[in-house]
Write a protein that holds these residues in place. Structure first.
Motif, PDB file in Angstrom:
ATOM      1  N   ASN A  22       4.399   0.922 -20.087  1.00  0.00           N
ATOM      2  CA  ASN A  22       4.666   1.383 -18.723  1.00  0.00           C
ATOM      3  C   ASN A  22       3.453   2.105 -18.185  1.00  0.00           C
ATOM      4  OD1 ASN A  22       7.741   1.245 -17.759  1.00  0.00           O
ATOM      5  ND2 ASN A  22       7.624   1.377 -19.988  1.00  0.00           N
ATOM      6  N   LYS A  23       3.241   1.940 -16.898  1.00  0.00           N
ATOM      7  CA  LYS A  23       2.127   2.661 -16.276  1.00  0.00           C
ATOM      8  C   LYS A  23       2.513   3.113 -14.884  1.00  0.00           C
ATOM      9  CE  LYS A  23      -2.549   2.434 -14.655  1.00  0.00           C
ATOM     10  NZ  LYS A  23      -2.773   3.814 -15.071  1.00  0.00           N
ATOM     11  N   TRP A  24       2.085   4.323 -14.557  1.00  0.00           N
ATOM     12  CA  TRP A  24       2.307   4.853 -13.219  1.00  0.00           C
ATOM     13  C   TRP A  24       0.967   5.214 -12.587  1.00  0.00           C
ATOM     14  CZ3 TRP A  24       5.523   5.696 -17.298  1.00  0.00           C
ATOM     15  CH2 TRP A  24       6.898   5.547 -17.098  1.00  0.00           C
ATOM     16  N   TYR A  25       0.831   4.947 -11.260  1.00  0.00           N
ATOM     17  CA  TYR A  25      -0.251   5.566 -10.476  1.00  0.00           C
ATOM     18  C   TYR A  25       0.406   6.719  -9.733  1.00  0.00           C
ATOM     19  CZ  TYR A  25      -3.489   1.608 -10.968  1.00  0.00           C
ATOM     20  OH  TYR A  25      -4.346   0.655 -11.439  1.00  0.00           O
ATOM     21  N   GLY A  26       0.188   7.947 -10.179  1.00  0.00           N
ATOM     22  CA  GLY A  26       0.923   9.063  -9.592  1.00  0.00           C
ATOM     23  C   GLY A  26       2.408   8.870  -9.854  1.00  0.00           C
ATOM     24  N   THR A  27       3.199   8.715  -8.783  1.00  0.00           N
ATOM     25  CA  THR A  27       4.621   8.490  -8.983  1.00  0.00           C
ATOM     26  C   THR A  27       4.981   7.019  -8.835  1.00  0.00           C
ATOM     27  OG1 THR A  27       5.004   8.950  -6.660  1.00  0.00           O
ATOM     28  CG2 THR A  27       5.283  10.787  -8.178  1.00  0.00           C
ATOM     29  N   PHE A  28       3.973   6.193  -8.504  1.00  0.00           N
ATOM     30  CA  PHE A  28       4.250   4.773  -8.289  1.00  0.00           C
ATOM     31  C   PHE A  28       4.266   4.033  -9.629  1.00  0.00           C
ATOM     32  CE2 PHE A  28       2.333   0.521  -7.196  1.00  0.00           C
ATOM     33  CZ  PHE A  28       3.528  -0.015  -6.738  1.00  0.00           C
ATOM     34  N   GLN A  68       0.820   4.952 -19.775  1.00  0.00           N
ATOM     35  CA  GLN A  68       1.451   6.228 -20.102  1.00  0.00           C
ATOM     36  C   GLN A  68       2.548   6.105 -21.156  1.00  0.00           C
ATOM     37  OE1 GLN A  68       0.962   5.745 -16.471  1.00  0.00           O
ATOM     38  NE2 GLN A  68      -0.915   6.913 -16.639  1.00  0.00           N
ATOM     39  N   LYS A  69       3.134   4.919 -21.289  1.00  0.00           N
ATOM     40  CA  LYS A  69       4.226   4.756 -22.251  1.00  0.00           C
ATOM     41  C   LYS A  69       4.082   3.404 -22.923  1.00  0.00           C
ATOM     42  CE  LYS A  69       8.828   5.345 -21.754  1.00  0.00           C
ATOM     43  NZ  LYS A  69      10.043   5.392 -20.903  1.00  0.00           N
ATOM     44  N   GLY A  70       4.527   3.303 -24.165  1.00  0.00           N
ATOM     45  CA  GLY A  70       4.489   2.020 -24.853  1.00  0.00           C
ATOM     46  C   GLY A  70       3.268   1.909 -25.750  1.00  0.00           C
ATOM     47  N   LYS A  71       3.111   0.717 -26.313  1.00  0.00           N
ATOM     48  CA  LYS A  71       2.121   0.547 -27.368  1.00  0.00           C
ATOM     49  C   LYS A  71       1.315  -0.712 -27.100  1.00  0.00           C
ATOM     50  CE  LYS A  71       2.719  -0.208 -32.114  1.00  0.00           C
ATOM     51  NZ  LYS A  71       3.614  -0.219 -33.288  1.00  0.00           N
ATOM     52  N   ILE A  72      -0.015  -0.626 -27.240  1.00  0.00           N
ATOM     53  CA  ILE A  72      -0.869  -1.801 -27.138  1.00  0.00           C
ATOM     54  C   ILE A  72      -1.681  -1.885 -28.421  1.00  0.00           C
ATOM     55  CG2 ILE A  72      -2.714  -2.964 -25.863  1.00  0.00           C
ATOM     56  CD1 ILE A  72      -1.916  -1.479 -23.399  1.00  0.00           C
TER      57      ILE A  72
END
Lengths: 256, 429
Positions: A22-28, A68-72
């Motif tokens: 998961n990825k956020w730009y600010g709150t987006f 920000q979340k998860g695994k690569i």
């Protein structure tokens, strides 16, 4: 979105594994629960409307963007904030950008030898030989001593591909490599990519070139609103799309 | 349908050759007409400017041409001119050495700063003309500051040698520690060098391998401007780069230290910093410490110039597209490599006009030290020369000479920077 599509992998070796990323730009919320396994030798094309997060996804793979979340896991190395891991992954993963991003103050040859000399500590002579080999492969060895500003867009993009190849990457990422090019020059870049694919390079391409997708991809992934909506082998994907969103997208991009 | 089509159907059978422009568009007469007399207003302006230029020339040329070059006082000049207009250049011939070296520098030692000045060109050549001078010459560039110090200030040879040794010790410690982490190497090296200098301060070097010493307060004239200008410009560029990169840093403490430093120094007039160097610092230093005035001034001017250069370079860094950073990162270059090989060469190239602007301004600002009673070129003119009995009342000639000295230097710097910009151009527009 689980990785449930039929697998047409070339080998069983996992090149890239992305789990619940998961990825956020600010709150987006740009990327939502991305799950993707790429096997060595696979050619994947990612399509989707603009803003769907396809570029962001591949930029996360070599940590140009932070997730920000998860695994690569890339080539067995876990992507974390550890700079050593990031540098290791970046030297194994080549990337080609929409706007080429060649270094304008260096000649074509210097563009190609810089990273091998400084990152791989290759002797200069050897790095230059490798560079000339790859410049021949992208069919512009005679431009080696010119500066990027003297080349056409298509030539610059082929140099950018050669520059990445000089690092002997295991995986190549293409971020809309033909979107900034004149129609006449798209073909020469696509030809280079096709020949690369034929040699068995693991490739992930974000592109709108559906002809390219049909010709070389093992798998086409369709993204919308930061999620993987559909993935399938190209024949099925183009002739028999399952989701309504995919059908709409395909009708718009293939409709003329 | 086919009829209408035939009306505009056209196939070119022969390509047209290139033709020269018509005769009325060439030649000198056309150039004069177009540039000076193209309309009534332009004609009037041309004549007006022509008259003004002639008037100025009629005043200045006789003044220069009648100039008196020999004599030992202003009254000698007046006698020689016998009422005619004319300059009194005798002051220049008589006081030339004082204008260059100040009035206290021992005249039998003038050759030493002169030699340092000539060696300066050898030392900066490999930096300014990298492509044309062998890079081995950089060794001399690194040694030059110590050679120049020894030549100008004299004293024991051990002083500059120990100073140099401190750098070598610091660098040695740095290379030993940098493998573990950059910060450890940097601060370890800094600490080792400082420790070495403090310890070597206790060595009784006085008189060992010594040439005649000259004290800082004996240094003056244009030489003082050149010393301050050269030292401060060459120090402020690396400091400015470090500040600019620090201001961009993602580490908040480093970033804020740089921001506060830059904003504070830029918000204060140079002259107040010089007063601080001259007067205020003495209150904070332990009594009896002898902290050289020139060194204090150098520190202040360098801080001032670094803040300006940092902002110029920040502009250059901001002008680079993000793609350059991304391409460098995606190839696996680390921070130091991508800065040194990709980002700074381009950012500095963009910043050349700005850096030169600061450097030229800074060089001229070194005349401000005359306000804190140092006798630089302007200080010499305003002080010892103008207040002497012989030359009281001579202004034009002296300030004209001072202006010319500064102009020649600054014009040279500016020409060099334009040459460098052309040299580094790779975009072939």
């Amino acid at each position: 979105m689980a990785d449930t599509a039929p697998q047409m992998h070339v080998s069983d070796e996992v090149a890239i594994s992305i789990q619940r990323m998961n990825k956020w730009y600010g709150t987006f919320h740009v990327l939502r629960d991305i799950d993707l396994t790429v096997y060595a030798g696979e050619r994947i094309v990612i399509a989707g409307p603009s803003g769907s997060g396809k570029s962001t996804l591949i930029r996360c793979i070599n940590a140009l963007e932070e997730h920000q979340k998860g695994k690569i896991v890339v080539d067995g190395t876990l992507l974390s904030s550890d700079l050593k891991n990031i540098d290791k992954i970046r030297s194994e993963v080549g990337m080609v950008f929409q706007h080429f991003n060649l270094f304008p103050h260096l000649t074509i040859l210097e563009n190609c030898t810089l990273a091998p000399i400084w990152v791989r500590k290759t002797p200069k002579r050897e790095a230059e030989e490798t560079a000339m080999h790859f410049l021949e492969k992208v069919k512009i060895p005679d431009q080696a001593n010119k500066y990027p500003g003297q080349l056409s867009g298509g030539q610059q993009q082929r140099v950018a591909i050669a520059r990445s190849l000089c690092m002997m990457p295991r995986i190549m990422l293409f971020d809309e490599p033909t979107s900034a090019l004149d129609p006449e020059m798209i073909k020469e870049v696509l030809d280079t990519m096709v020949s690369l694919a034929e040699e068995g390079m693991t490739m992930i391409c974000v592109t709108h070139e559906m002809g390219f997708a049909r010709q070389v991809a093992n798998r086409v992934i369709f993204m919308d609103q930061g999620q993987i909506v559909e993935q399938n082998e190209p024949e099925e994907f183009f002739n028999n799309p399952k989701s309504e969103r995919t059908k709409l997208f395909l009708s718009q991009i293939l409709g003329h | 349908m086919s009829d209408t089509h035939a009306q505009f159907a056209f196939v070119r059978s022969k390509m047209l050759p290139e033709a020269p422009p018509p005769a009325s568009e060439r030649g000198a007469a056309k150039w004069v007409r177009q540039n000076f007399f193209s309309s009534t207003i332009n004609t009037v302006m041309t004549i007006f400017v022509f008259v003004v230029v002639i008037q100025i020339a009629l005043t200045v040329v006789p003044w220069l041409a009648n100039g008196v070059w020999s004599g030992s006082s202003l009254s000698d000049c007046r006698e020689a001119l016998a009422g005619e207009t004319g300059a009194c250049f005798a002051v220049l011939s008589e006081r030339w050495n004082q204008l260059l070296f100040g009035f206290q520098y021992p005249s039998e030692l003038y050759w030493r700063p002169l030699a340092a000045f000539l060696l300066l060109f050898v030392a900066i050549a490999p930096v300014l003309f990298q492509k044309y001078v062998p890079s081995k010459m950089l060794i001399f560039t690194a040694l030059y500051p110590f050679i120049a110090f020894f030549l100008i200030w004299g004293g024991s040879l051990l002083t500059p040698v120990l100073a140099l040794a401190g750098f070598v010790v610091g660098y040695f410690v740095y290379t030993k520690l940098v493998a573990q982490s950059f910060a450890l190497g940097f601060f370890g090296g800094l600490f080792a060098a400082l420790a070495f200098w403090i310890l070597s301060g206790y060595l009784p070097v006085e008189g060992i391998l010594a040439i005649e010493p000259v004290e800082s307060r004996e240094i003056g004239g244009f030489m003082l401007n050149l010393i301050l200008g050269t030292v401060c410009v060459s120090l402020s560029i690396p400091f400015g780069i470090a500040l600019a990169l620090g201001r961009q840093s993602s580490m908040p403490i480093i970033k804020w230290i740089c921001v506060v430093f830059i904003e504070f120094i830029r918000g204060v007039p140079l002259i107040t910093l010089l007063f601080v160097a001259n007067v205020v610092l003495a209150y904070f230093l332990p009594p009896g410490t002898n902290f050289d005035l020139i060194l204090r001034v150098i520190i202040m001017i360098t801080m001032f110039a670094s803040a300006y250069i940092a902002e110029v370079i920040r502009g250059g860094l901001a002008a680079l597209p993000r793609g350059q950073y991304e391409a460098a990162n995606s190839l696996g270059l680390d921070y130091a490599q991508s800065m040194r090989l990709i980002i700074l060469p381009q950012a500095l190239k963009i910043s050349i006009p700005g850096i030169v602007n600061v450097a030229v301004g800074l060089f001229k600002d070194t005349t401000l030290v005359s306000v804190i009673s140092m006798f630089d070129l302007v200080g010499m003119i305003r002080g010892p020369i103008s207040s002497s009995q012989e030359w009281n009342g001579v202004y034009w000639e002296l300030f004209l000479a001072a202006g010319l000295l500064f102009f020649v230097t600054c014009y040279g710097i500016s020409q060099y920077s334009q040459w460098l910009e052309r040299e580094l151009r790779t975009d072939h527009r």
